[in-house]
Design a protein around this motif. Structure first.
Motif, PDB file in Angstrom:
ATOM      1  N   ALA A   1      80.592   9.951 -18.300  1.00  0.00           N
ATOM      2  CA  ALA A   1      79.298  10.387 -18.821  1.00  0.00           C
ATOM      3  C   ALA A   1      79.413  11.776 -19.419  1.00  0.00           C
ATOM      4  O   ALA A   1      80.052  12.656 -18.836  1.00  0.00           O
ATOM      5  N   MET A   2      78.785  11.958 -20.577  1.00  0.00           N
ATOM      6  CA  MET A   2      78.854  13.240 -21.276  1.00  0.00           C
ATOM      7  C   MET A   2      77.526  13.532 -21.964  1.00  0.00           C
ATOM      8  O   MET A   2      76.688  12.638 -22.132  1.00  0.00           O
ATOM      9  N   THR A   3      77.328  14.769 -22.339  1.00  0.00           N
ATOM     10  CA  THR A   3      76.173  15.165 -23.137  1.00  0.00           C
ATOM     11  C   THR A   3      76.659  15.897 -24.378  1.00  0.00           C
ATOM     12  O   THR A   3      77.728  16.526 -24.369  1.00  0.00           O
ATOM     13  N   ASN A   4      75.867  15.831 -25.447  1.00  0.00           N
ATOM     14  CA  ASN A   4      76.167  16.598 -26.652  1.00  0.00           C
ATOM     15  C   ASN A   4      74.904  16.766 -27.482  1.00  0.00           C
ATOM     16  O   ASN A   4      73.844  16.220 -27.156  1.00  0.00           O
ATOM     17  N   ALA A   5      75.016  17.532 -28.565  1.00  0.00           N
ATOM     18  CA  ALA A   5      73.852  17.861 -29.388  1.00  0.00           C
ATOM     19  C   ALA A   5      73.581  16.837 -30.481  1.00  0.00           C
ATOM     20  O   ALA A   5      72.634  16.992 -31.250  1.00  0.00           O
ATOM     21  N   LEU A   6      74.381  15.784 -30.569  1.00  0.00           N
ATOM     22  CA  LEU A   6      74.177  14.760 -31.582  1.00  0.00           C
ATOM     23  C   LEU A   6      73.050  13.805 -31.171  1.00  0.00           C
ATOM     24  O   LEU A   6      72.749  13.663 -29.985  1.00  0.00           O
ATOM     25  N   SER A   7      72.474  13.126 -32.155  1.00  0.00           N
ATOM     26  CA  SER A   7      71.501  12.086 -31.853  1.00  0.00           C
ATOM     27  C   SER A   7      72.234  10.832 -31.397  1.00  0.00           C
ATOM     28  O   SER A   7      73.456  10.705 -31.600  1.00  0.00           O
ATOM     29  N   PRO A   8      71.544   9.867 -30.779  1.00  0.00           N
ATOM     30  CA  PRO A   8      72.210   8.612 -30.421  1.00  0.00           C
ATOM     31  C   PRO A   8      72.845   7.929 -31.634  1.00  0.00           C
ATOM     32  O   PRO A   8      73.960   7.399 -31.545  1.00  0.00           O
ATOM     33  N   GLN A   9      72.163   7.976 -32.787  1.00  0.00           N
ATOM     34  CA  GLN A   9      72.690   7.345 -33.995  1.00  0.00           C
ATOM     35  C   GLN A   9      73.946   8.062 -34.495  1.00  0.00           C
ATOM     36  O   GLN A   9      74.906   7.420 -34.939  1.00  0.00           O
ATOM     37  N   GLN A  10      73.961   9.396 -34.416  1.00  0.00           N
ATOM     38  CA  GLN A  10      75.146  10.150 -34.824  1.00  0.00           C
ATOM     39  C   GLN A  10      76.315   9.878 -33.883  1.00  0.00           C
ATOM     40  O   GLN A  10      77.465   9.756 -34.320  1.00  0.00           O
ATOM     41  N   ASN A  11      76.021   9.767 -32.591  1.00  0.00           N
ATOM     42  CA  ASN A  11      77.068   9.408 -31.643  1.00  0.00           C
ATOM     43  C   ASN A  11      77.632   8.029 -31.954  1.00  0.00           C
ATOM     44  O   ASN A  11      78.855   7.823 -31.944  1.00  0.00           O
ATOM     45  N   ALA A  12      76.747   7.069 -32.239  1.00  0.00           N
ATOM     46  CA  ALA A  12      77.197   5.713 -32.535  1.00  0.00           C
ATOM     47  C   ALA A  12      78.106   5.704 -33.760  1.00  0.00           C
ATOM     48  O   ALA A  12      79.158   5.048 -33.767  1.00  0.00           O
ATOM     49  N   ALA A  13      77.725   6.442 -34.799  1.00  0.00           N
ATOM     50  CA  ALA A  13      78.542   6.489 -36.008  1.00  0.00           C
ATOM     51  C   ALA A  13      79.895   7.126 -35.733  1.00  0.00           C
ATOM     52  O   ALA A  13      80.932   6.655 -36.228  1.00  0.00           O
ATOM     53  N   TRP A  14      79.911   8.196 -34.949  1.00  0.00           N
ATOM     54  CA  TRP A  14      81.177   8.879 -34.635  1.00  0.00           C
ATOM     55  C   TRP A  14      82.098   7.951 -33.855  1.00  0.00           C
ATOM     56  O   TRP A  14      83.292   7.842 -34.165  1.00  0.00           O
ATOM     57  N   PHE A  15      81.564   7.299 -32.826  1.00  0.00           N
ATOM     58  CA  PHE A  15      82.401   6.426 -32.004  1.00  0.00           C
ATOM     59  C   PHE A  15      82.857   5.190 -32.773  1.00  0.00           C
ATOM     60  O   PHE A  15      83.976   4.706 -32.562  1.00  0.00           O
ATOM     61  N   ARG A  16      82.010   4.656 -33.659  1.00  0.00           N
ATOM     62  CA  ARG A  16      82.437   3.504 -34.462  1.00  0.00           C
ATOM     63  C   ARG A  16      83.704   3.843 -35.243  1.00  0.00           C
ATOM     64  O   ARG A  16      84.673   3.077 -35.266  1.00  0.00           O
ATOM     65  N   GLU A  17      83.692   5.000 -35.909  1.00  0.00           N
ATOM     66  CA  GLU A  17      84.849   5.391 -36.716  1.00  0.00           C
ATOM     67  C   GLU A  17      86.061   5.678 -35.841  1.00  0.00           C
ATOM     68  O   GLU A  17      87.179   5.224 -36.137  1.00  0.00           O
ATOM     69  N   ARG A  18      85.860   6.411 -34.744  1.00  0.00           N
ATOM     70  CA  ARG A  18      86.980   6.794 -33.888  1.00  0.00           C
ATOM     71  C   ARG A  18      87.582   5.579 -33.188  1.00  0.00           C
ATOM     72  O   ARG A  18      88.814   5.421 -33.134  1.00  0.00           O
TER      73      ARG A  18
ATOM     74  N   ASP B   1      79.405  -8.398 -31.074  1.00  0.00           N
ATOM     75  CA  ASP B   1      78.113  -8.626 -31.719  1.00  0.00           C
ATOM     76  C   ASP B   1      76.925  -7.911 -31.082  1.00  0.00           C
ATOM     77  O   ASP B   1      75.832  -7.929 -31.652  1.00  0.00           O
ATOM     78  N   ASP B   2      77.093  -7.302 -29.898  1.00  0.00           N
ATOM     79  CA  ASP B   2      75.922  -6.730 -29.232  1.00  0.00           C
ATOM     80  C   ASP B   2      75.661  -5.275 -29.626  1.00  0.00           C
ATOM     81  O   ASP B   2      74.927  -4.571 -28.957  1.00  0.00           O
ATOM     82  N   ASN B   3      76.242  -4.790 -30.728  1.00  0.00           N
ATOM     83  CA  ASN B   3      75.988  -3.423 -31.177  1.00  0.00           C
ATOM     84  C   ASN B   3      74.576  -3.322 -31.750  1.00  0.00           C
ATOM     85  O   ASN B   3      74.184  -4.113 -32.608  1.00  0.00           O
ATOM     86  N   ARG B   4      73.820  -2.337 -31.304  1.00  0.00           N
ATOM     87  CA  ARG B   4      72.450  -2.172 -31.802  1.00  0.00           C
ATOM     88  C   ARG B   4      71.970  -0.753 -31.533  1.00  0.00           C
ATOM     89  O   ARG B   4      72.418  -0.097 -30.589  1.00  0.00           O
ATOM     90  N   CYS B   5      71.034  -0.297 -32.362  1.00  0.00           N
ATOM     91  CA  CYS B   5      70.433   1.022 -32.206  1.00  0.00           C
ATOM     92  C   CYS B   5      68.918   0.907 -32.315  1.00  0.00           C
ATOM     93  O   CYS B   5      68.399   0.154 -33.150  1.00  0.00           O
ATOM     94  N   ALA B   6      68.220   1.660 -31.485  1.00  0.00           N
ATOM     95  CA  ALA B   6      66.783   1.841 -31.600  1.00  0.00           C
ATOM     96  C   ALA B   6      66.538   3.315 -31.879  1.00  0.00           C
ATOM     97  O   ALA B   6      67.476   4.073 -32.138  1.00  0.00           O
ATOM     98  N   GLN B   7      65.280   3.744 -31.821  1.00  0.00           N
ATOM     99  CA  GLN B   7      64.977   5.139 -32.163  1.00  0.00           C
ATOM    100  C   GLN B   7      65.626   6.120 -31.198  1.00  0.00           C
ATOM    101  O   GLN B   7      66.144   7.162 -31.610  1.00  0.00           O
TER     102      GLN B   7
END
Length: 221
Positions: A153-170, A180-186
Motif C-alpha cells: 500500500a502506498m500514497t501519492n499526489a496523483l489522481s486514481p486515473q493518473q496512477n492507472a495510466a502510469w501503472f498501465r505503461e510500466r 478484462d476487469d480494468n475500469r475507472c470511476a471518478q
C-alpha cells in the motif's frame, strides 16, 4: 465465521493483526467476541505475524474500556477514521486492537508484532513499481499460502486515473498483460494483470486530501 481475504485488504494495509503461535502472547477477548483466522503466517513490514479479525456484541467504547481495564491503563488509543486503535506493549511484543462500530456491537482486527526482531534494513515495496513521489506505508506478504501473495500500500499526489495510466505503461513494459476487469470511476480505478501464472490486482482510490491510496496485490506461484 468465514473470511474473504480480498475484502480485508484495505484494513490489513493499515495495520497488523494477531499472532496465533503458542509462543506469542494471546490477547484476552471481551465476552461475546468471536475471532476468525486470516492467515497462519504473515510478514508485515518485515516482521513475522499471524492474522485474525473479530466480531463482538460489545460496542467500541466497551471494547476500549475492557482493554484499558485489562491492561491497567497501559494503553495508547488513537482514532483511525471511524475506528479506534488500541496499542499495548507486552514485553518483546506490541499488541494492536482496531475496533469500529458494526450494528449494535463492533468488529475489527487484533494484532501482535515482535518488536524485538524488527529488521533494520527492510525496504517496503522493494521490487514492485511505484510512481515517483509515492510513499509506501505497508508491505504484507503471505509466504506460506498455497499461492504466495504480497500486498503493498502506498500514497501519492496523483489522481486514481493518473496512477492507472502510469501503472498501465510500466506494467506493460515489464511483461504484464491486462485482463478484462480494468475500469475507472471518478474516485477509483481497478486494474488486473497476468504474467505467466502470476496475477496482479491494483486498486487506486482518491483520499480526502485529493491524493490517492494505491494497493497492489500480487499472487506469485
Amino acid at each position: 465465521m468465514a473470511v474473504d481475504r480480498r475484502l480485508l485488504l484495505p484494513a490489513l494495509a493499515m495495520l497488523p493483526a494477531v499472532a496465533l503461535a503458542d509462543s506469542w502472547p494471546q490477547p484476552p477477548l471481551p465476552d461475546g467476541t468471536k475471532t476468525a483466522d486470516v492467515a497462519q503466517h504473515m510478514v508485515f513490514n518485515g516482521l513475522d505475524m499471524h492474522a485474525q479479525v473479530f466480531r463482538s456484541n460489545q460496542t467500541p467504547a466497551q471494547v476500549v474500556a475492557f482493554y484499558r481495564n485489562t491492561w491497567n491503563g497501559r494503553v495508547v488509543v488513537n482514532p483511525l477514521g471511524d475506528a479506534q486503535v488500541i496499542g499495548h506493549r507486552d514485553g518483546d511484543y506490541y499488541v494492536t486492537i482496531q475496533v469500529s462500530p458494526a450494528g449494535g456491537g463492533s468488529k475489527g482486527n487484533i494484532g501482535v508484532v515482535d518488536v524485538a526482531d524488527a529488521p533494520h534494513d527492510f525496504q517496503p515495496g522493494k521490487g514492485l513499481p511505484r510512481p515517483m513521489g509515492s510513499t509506501v506505508f505497508n508491505d504484507i506478504a503471505y509466504p506460506d499460502d498455497r499461492v504466495p501473495a504480497r500486498t503493498v500500500a502506498m500514497t501519492n499526489a496523483l489522481s486514481p486515473q493518473q496512477n492507472a495510466a502510469w501503472f498501465r505503461e510500466r506494467l506493460a513494459g515489464e511483461g504484464w498483460k491486462n485482463v478484462d476487469d480494468n475500469r475507472c470511476a471518478q474516485d477509483a480505478c481497478v486494474l488486473g494483470y497476468e504474467r505467466g501464472d502470476s496475477h496482479l490486482a491494483l486498486v487506486a482510490t482518491r483520499t480526502r486530501d485529493g491524493h490517492s491510496q494505491v494497493v497492489l496485490n500480487v499472487q506469485q506461484p
